[in-house]
Design a protein around this motif. Structure first.
Motif, short mmCIF file in Angstrom:
data_model
loop_
_atom_site.label_atom_id
_atom_site.label_comp_id
_atom_site.label_asym_id
_atom_site.label_seq_id
_atom_site.Cartn_x
_atom_site.Cartn_y
_atom_site.Cartn_z
N ALA A 225 80.40 62.27 112.92
CA ALA A 225 80.62 60.79 111.97
C ALA A 225 79.06 60.17 110.44
O ALA A 225 78.35 60.56 112.27
CB ALA A 225 81.08 59.28 112.11
N ALA A 249 84.57 61.74 109.78
CA ALA A 249 84.18 60.78 108.27
C ALA A 249 83.09 60.76 108.18
O ALA A 249 81.93 60.99 107.99
CB ALA A 249 84.40 59.52 109.86
N SER A 251 81.31 58.51 104.57
CA SER A 251 80.82 57.50 103.57
C SER A 251 79.21 57.14 102.59
O SER A 251 78.52 58.17 102.98
CB SER A 251 80.57 55.80 104.26
OG SER A 251 79.68 55.85 105.18
N CYS A 258 88.12 58.90 105.97
CA CYS A 258 88.52 59.15 108.11
C CYS A 258 88.72 60.23 107.82
O CYS A 258 90.42 59.92 107.43
CB CYS A 258 87.84 57.98 109.27
SG CYS A 258 88.88 57.37 108.52
N LEU A 292 82.61 53.00 110.38
CA LEU A 292 82.10 54.06 110.32
C LEU A 292 80.88 54.57 111.49
O LEU A 292 81.51 54.99 112.34
CB LEU A 292 81.30 54.43 109.14
CG LEU A 292 81.46 56.41 109.53
CD1 LEU A 292 81.40 57.19 108.33
CD2 LEU A 292 79.93 56.46 109.99
N TYR A 295 83.53 54.67 115.07
CA TYR A 295 84.22 55.43 114.65
C TYR A 295 84.28 56.04 116.08
O TYR A 295 83.65 56.79 116.40
CB TYR A 295 84.45 56.15 113.41
CG TYR A 295 85.39 56.93 112.95
CD1 TYR A 295 86.53 56.21 111.73
CD2 TYR A 295 85.85 58.42 113.39
CE1 TYR A 295 87.42 56.59 112.10
CE2 TYR A 295 86.86 58.96 112.51
CZ TYR A 295 88.34 57.94 112.02
OH TYR A 295 89.28 59.06 112.19
N CYS A 297 83.91 59.54 117.80
CA CYS A 297 83.38 60.50 117.36
C CYS A 297 82.14 60.91 118.70
O CYS A 297 81.77 60.48 119.28
CB CYS A 297 82.25 60.60 115.61
SG CYS A 297 80.56 59.17 116.10
#
Ligand code: NAD
Length: 426
Positions: A225, A249, A251, A258, A292, A295, A297
């Motif tokens: 991410a 993901a 951003s 994502c 995020l 998230y 990961c």
């Protein structure tokens, strides 16, 4: 232990970013038994220049911007560090970034000290003409302290190769001849280096691969991410995806997107180029920047701004490795929590050291007027990144501390050695 962490957390959450940088130095000074006089010397920047930058705006009025160039330490060579154009720039932030550059150049073992610049401005609200005027006047104002043997700026948040070209041109016009070595991150056509655009991300990938091997983790399919989708974040996504990681993901300042099965990175890059953001990319679901960080990961790559990993969210981070492409994304209190939880943090001065390393290669090529092939540059970069990773890990193990402290042990020791060797003038 939990109470100790809470006490530290209460004391540290009020730290600004400069106090945070100083507290990191203090912390490691104790671990390595740093000479007290050298410690006091390294706690403060060598030189701070504040400039006011009058710019004629498109409607004819003058707007006065404020900018800074801070040189933290030059014991090992000329100052080196990027220039940030952002509305939230503060002098304290630039001081912290300059100090981190000192440690980063020392850790990467390149012959530079640490410096940083910043201008308080919103580039998105400026026309191309206003941005050029601002850059040229800022360059003119700081020209008394920069130069190929003195201090060499580079790109940072919201500063681009085009902006570096204007800096090089302004400085050269003032001197009367071309001086490409005054700035790095330039376009190739005026003395930029092959590989510089992806160098931060490539270096981050090289140390991440070392960490994955060290922890016995499989690279193929490992979920990543990434917060921030500019130079550091976008190229990290691109290079990590090409190496077999699954980017789940990404951003930018508008928010993120994502997909637990992996995003189509090329598609996300095209969407960003078309719309100015990854938000709205159809290959995944909407996510915000706070989500995020937490998230699911294996690898988290903060690649935007400072202080996004805090005591509040550190408990919920699911990654096994955090690779700090951004400078200063983790608060000291969060570091302790992550270490307790067995999460390996590849600290900023290591994980994003590829940028300044290829900047150093660019400067060397400019001074020699002799340019290298990209393969050679990437090979030299890999060797410096792998060496810095191994030295960091060795110090972390030796002192039984986290990787950030390990990296600081290597770096501060080198700067202290140079400082002591030079002695105090007069
Ligand atoms: P950039 O301007 O190219 O990209 C910045 C990215 O961060 C953009 O995608 C922007 O949308 C995003 N962003 C801005 N505010 C955000 C927010 N509040 N939340 C989430 N995302 C946000 O900048 P860059 O050069 O990629 O720098 C990013 C970080 O990497 C900085 O910490 C910088 O100091 C560090 N860094 C960059 C380099 C380099 O070579 N460019 C080298 C070392 C370290």
């Amino acid at each position: 232990m939990a109470q100790r962490l809470l006490d530290r957390s209460a004391a540290q959450s009020s730290l600004n970013v400069w106090e945070m940088a100083q507290s990191q130095l203090d912390d490691v000074a104790t671990i390595i038994g740093l000479n007290q006089s050298v410690h006091a010397f390294l706690r403060e920047p060598k030189r701070i220049l504040t400039v006011s930058i009058p710019v004629r705006m498109d409607d004819g009025h003058f707007h006065i911007f404020e900018g800074y160039r801070v040189q933290h330490n030059m014991a090992r060579g000329p100052g080196k560090g990027g220039i940030r154009f952002h509305p939230d720039v503060t002098l304290d932030e630039v001081k912290a970034l300059a100090m981190w550059m000192t440690w980063k150049c020392a850790l990467m073992n390149i012959p530079f000290g640490g410096a940083k610049g910043g201008v308080i401005c919103d580039t998105k609200a400026l026309s191309a003409h206003e941005l050029e005027n601002l850059t040229r006047r800022y360059t003119s104002e700081i020209s008394i302290v920069i130069g190929p043997e003195k201090d060499i700026p580079a790109p940072d948040v919201y500063t681009t190769p085009q902006i570096m070209a204007w800096i090089m041109d302004t400085f050269s016009m003032q001197k009367g001849y071309s001086i490409p070595g005054v700035v790095t991150g330039k376009p190739i056509s005026i003395g930029g280096s092959l590989g510089r655009d992806r160098a931060t991300a490539r270096g981050c990938l090289y140390v991440l691969n070392e960490a994955m091997r060290e922890l016995g983790l499989e690279i193929a399919g490992a979920r990543v991410a990434i917060q921030g989708f500019g130079n550091a974040g976008l190229h990290s996504a691109e290079l990590m995806a090409a190496d077999g990681y699954s980017i789940v993901a990404v951003s930018d300042s508008h928010g993120g997107v994502c997909n637990p099965r992996g995003l189509d990175v090329k598609g996300a890059i095209a969407h960003k180029a078309e719309t100015g953001s990854v938000v709205g990319f159809r290959g995944g679901q909407r996510i915000d920047n706070r989500e995020l960080i937490e998230y699911p990961c294996d690898v988290l790559v903060p690649a935007a701004l400072e202080k996004v990993i805090t005591a509040e969210n550190a408990h919920r981070i699911q990654a096994k490795i955090i690779a700090e492409a951004a400078n200063g994304p983790t608060l000291p209190e969060a570091d302790d929590i992550l270490h307790e939880r067995g999460i390996m943090v590849l600290p900023d001065i290591l994980a994003n050291g590829g940028g300044v390393t290829v900047s150093y290669f660019e400067w060397v090529q400019d001074l020699q007027e002799n340019f290298w092939e990209e393969d050679e540059i990437n090979q030299r970069l890999r060797s410096k990144m792998v060496r810095a990773f191994k030295e960091t890990l060795a110090q972390a193990r030796r002192h039984n501390v986290n990787m950030r402290r390990g990296a600081y042990c290597v770096a501060i020791d080198r700067v202290a050695e140079a400082t002591i060797a030079r002695g105090l003038y007069p």
